[in-house]
Structure formats: structure tokens, C-alpha cells
Design an enzyme around this catalytic site. Structure first.
Site, PDB file in Angstrom:
ATOM      1  N   SER A  92     -54.820   3.585  -6.268  1.00  0.00           N
ATOM      2  CA  SER A  92     -55.470   3.935  -7.527  1.00  0.00           C
ATOM      3  C   SER A  92     -56.972   4.008  -7.333  1.00  0.00           C
ATOM      4  O   SER A  92     -57.535   3.346  -6.437  1.00  0.00           O
ATOM      5  CB  SER A  92     -55.143   2.891  -8.599  1.00  0.00           C
ATOM      6  OG  SER A  92     -55.944   3.073  -9.751  1.00  0.00           O
ATOM      7  N   TYR A 126     -54.882  -5.664 -10.923  1.00  0.00           N
ATOM      8  CA  TYR A 126     -54.441  -4.298 -10.627  1.00  0.00           C
ATOM      9  C   TYR A 126     -55.260  -3.704  -9.482  1.00  0.00           C
ATOM     10  O   TYR A 126     -54.709  -3.114  -8.542  1.00  0.00           O
ATOM     11  CB  TYR A 126     -54.581  -3.462 -11.894  1.00  0.00           C
ATOM     12  CG  TYR A 126     -54.163  -2.017 -11.770  1.00  0.00           C
ATOM     13  CD1 TYR A 126     -52.825  -1.656 -11.848  1.00  0.00           C
ATOM     14  CD2 TYR A 126     -55.114  -1.005 -11.626  1.00  0.00           C
ATOM     15  CE1 TYR A 126     -52.447  -0.319 -11.765  1.00  0.00           C
ATOM     16  CE2 TYR A 126     -54.748   0.316 -11.544  1.00  0.00           C
ATOM     17  CZ  TYR A 126     -53.413   0.653 -11.610  1.00  0.00           C
ATOM     18  OH  TYR A 126     -53.036   1.977 -11.527  1.00  0.00           O
ATOM     19  N   LYS A 158     -53.931  -2.529  -5.813  1.00  0.00           N
ATOM     20  CA  LYS A 158     -54.055  -1.140  -5.383  1.00  0.00           C
ATOM     21  C   LYS A 158     -54.890  -1.010  -4.116  1.00  0.00           C
ATOM     22  O   LYS A 158     -54.635  -0.148  -3.266  1.00  0.00           O
ATOM     23  CB  LYS A 158     -54.654  -0.301  -6.511  1.00  0.00           C
ATOM     24  CG  LYS A 158     -53.703  -0.100  -7.692  1.00  0.00           C
ATOM     25  CD  LYS A 158     -52.396   0.548  -7.273  1.00  0.00           C
ATOM     26  CE  LYS A 158     -51.561   1.016  -8.444  1.00  0.00           C
ATOM     27  NZ  LYS A 158     -50.268   1.593  -8.019  1.00  0.00           N
TER      28      LYS A 158
END
Length: 289
Positions: A157, A171, A175
Site C-alpha cells: 500500500s 496498517y 504493508k
């Protein structure tokens, strides 16, 4: 002849959004697809077999071949059952697309252990576990003297690579870990005939619409007939190309959004300071700031 005729693919998190588009295009190109999705909410809670089966039904309606799977890929056993289902149902496995993910955004000072652990589990372990079992299968085939030409496509991401986002330490860390995992896996698995790449997509999904400060951008309506730069359908062609047996790329991470694809590079060396002897704190204060 379609580009992936005879190939077998797994796509995790394929019940909605980007994963759904991957599954649909892989099937349209001739691959037989295992559509994996636990069917949970944005935060990973709950289960629902409906999303995975709906995508399977779409593929069947278009003349393709697919089966649904609702195993939890954040567990070693669930990932093993997923990989084995592909092999048992279609006789082989050639493509693994790791895509499943959840969001549990929180600022670090207020984040709970469960918020951290759940995101790391679904994203990072949810990539490692299916890749482990697929790699073990491909290794066994290669060791038996069979020709293996397989591909893994991971999902990193912008949040974990070039665009850190406040409130997403869990997150973003997961990622970023996936990007690093991709490079290591590519190095390890090349000897068995397996290529490993990653994408860092930007598209309109349940997760991006729920991201604070970003939902309004992704929610903008695009006039009918005009190119939609945030459509998740824009991401799938790159995945299909990376999955193709004639593709030689491995160990790459690509940002992809709309009509733009950018190869990303990890940490690189910048300015170097040197000393003829041991460093002192004062030296570092003077030279580093």
C-alpha cells in the site's frame, strides 16, 4: 486463446473491491479461480459466505470456472486448506494473489493490542501463510524434477511505502512488511521457478472510503463514459500481467492507480558522514544536528 488458459489461481479477499476485479479478470483470461473471502466487515469481524459465492456466480455467468472458499488466511491451517482446495479441485496451482485486508485505524497512543494484532495478522500473516503453503507445494514439484512456472502477487500500500498516513501505524507497518516480504520471497523462491512481486494500489474500495480524510476524494462521482481513475478495475490488468507465465519480472513493487504505474524502490542510501576514529556524541550533534 486467452492468456491464462489452463492456469489455476487463488485470490484472497476476492469477494469485493480490488480482489473481486482480480478474480473476474483472471477468469476472463482463462484461469480457473479459487475465490477466497471470509466475508467480514471492514474491521474483520463477522463472516459471510455470500461475497465469495457472488463472485463465483459472476464468473460462471460469464463462462468462466471458479469455486468459493471462506477459510481464514490469517491462520496457518486456513491457508493450507485454501491451497489444498485449489490443488484438489483443479489439479494444480500456478498463481497466488494475496489481497485480503482489514482496517482498524487508531492513533498510536490510543491503539489497543487487539487493533494492532488483528491488522498485522490479516495483512502480514495473511500473506505469509498462503505463500508458505503454496511455496511448499511448488518446491516439492521442483524437487521432483517437474517444471514450475508460478507467480505470487502481493498487496502492499501507499500507506506502507511512499505515503505514510497518520492513524494507520498498524496498517502501514503491515504493508511495509509485505513489501519487504516480497523481496525476500522473490529471492528464495526463484530457484523453484516462482516469481514474487507486489502492487501498492490506490482505488475506491470499502477500506479507502472508510479511511479518515480520504473518503471524500474516492467518493467523487465520475460522469458516465469518462475514465474513472479510482476504479478498482484499473488495478487488475497489472496483476494479470505479473501472473502470466511469460512475464520475467520478480522482486518488484509497483504503485498503481488509474492509468499510472510506478516502480517503487525501498530504502536507499543518502548522505554519508564519516569519522577517522570512534564517534563522540558532540561530533554527531555537530554533524547530524
Amino acid at each position: 486463446m486467452n492468456t491464462l488458459d489452463g492456469k489455476v489461481a487463488i485470490v484472497t479477499g476476492a469477494g469485493r473491491g480490488i480482489g473481486r476485479e482480480h478474480a473476474l479478470l483472471l477468469a476472463a483470461e482463462g484461469a480457473r479461480v479459487v475465490v477466497n473471502d471470509l466475508g467480514g466487515a471492514n474491521d474483520g469481524t463477522g463472516t459471510d459466505a455470500g461475497p465469495a459465492q457472488q463472485v463465483v456466480d459472476e464468473i460462471h455467468s460469464a463462462g468462466g470456472t471458479a469455486v468459493a472458499n471462506t477459510d481464514n488466511i490469517a491462520t496457518w491451517d486456513g491457508a493450507e486448506r485454501l491451497v489444498q482446495q485449489a490443488i484438489d479441485t483443479f489439479g494444480d496451482l500456478h498463481i497466488l494473489v494475496n489481497n485480503a485486508g482489514i482496517l482498524r485505524d487508531a492513533f498510536l497512543a490510543g491503539m489497543t493490542e487487539e487493533q494492532w494484532d488483528s491488522v498485522i495478522a490479516v495483512h502480514l500473516k495473511g500473506h505469509a501463510a498462503p505463500t508458505h503453503h503454496a511455496a511448499a507445494y511448488w518446491k516439492s514439484r521442483a524437487k521432483a524434477g517437474e517444471h514450475v512456472n508460478a507467480a505470487v502477487i502481493n498487496t502492499s500500500s501507499a500507506s506502507g511505502t511512499f505515503m505514510p498516513n497518520a492513524g494507520q501505524s498498524n496498517y502501514g507497518a503491515a504493508k511495509a512488511g509485505i513489501a519487504a516480504f516480497t523481496l525476500v520471497a522473490a529471492d528464495e523462491l526463484e530457484r523453484y521457478g516462482v516469481r514474487v512481486n507486489a502492487i501498492a494500489p490506490i482505488a475506491r474500495t470499502r477500506l479507502t472510503l472508510a479511511t479518515p480524510g480520504m473518503g471524500a476524494i474516492f467518493a467523487e462521482e465520475v460522469p458516465e463514459g469518462e475514465f474513472d481513475p479510482f476504479s478498482p478495475a484499473n488495478i487488475a490488468p497489472l496483476v494479470v500481467r505479473l501472473a502470466h507465465p511469460e512475464c520475467k519480472l520478480t522482486g518488484k513493487v509497483y504503485a498503481v492507480q488509474g492509468g499510472a504505474i510506478t516502480e517503487l524502490h525501498g530504502w536507499t542510501g543518502g548522505t554519508t558522514i564519516e569519522s577517522d576514529g570512534p564517534w563522540t556524541v558532540r561530533d554527531l550533534a555537530d554533524r547530524l544536528g
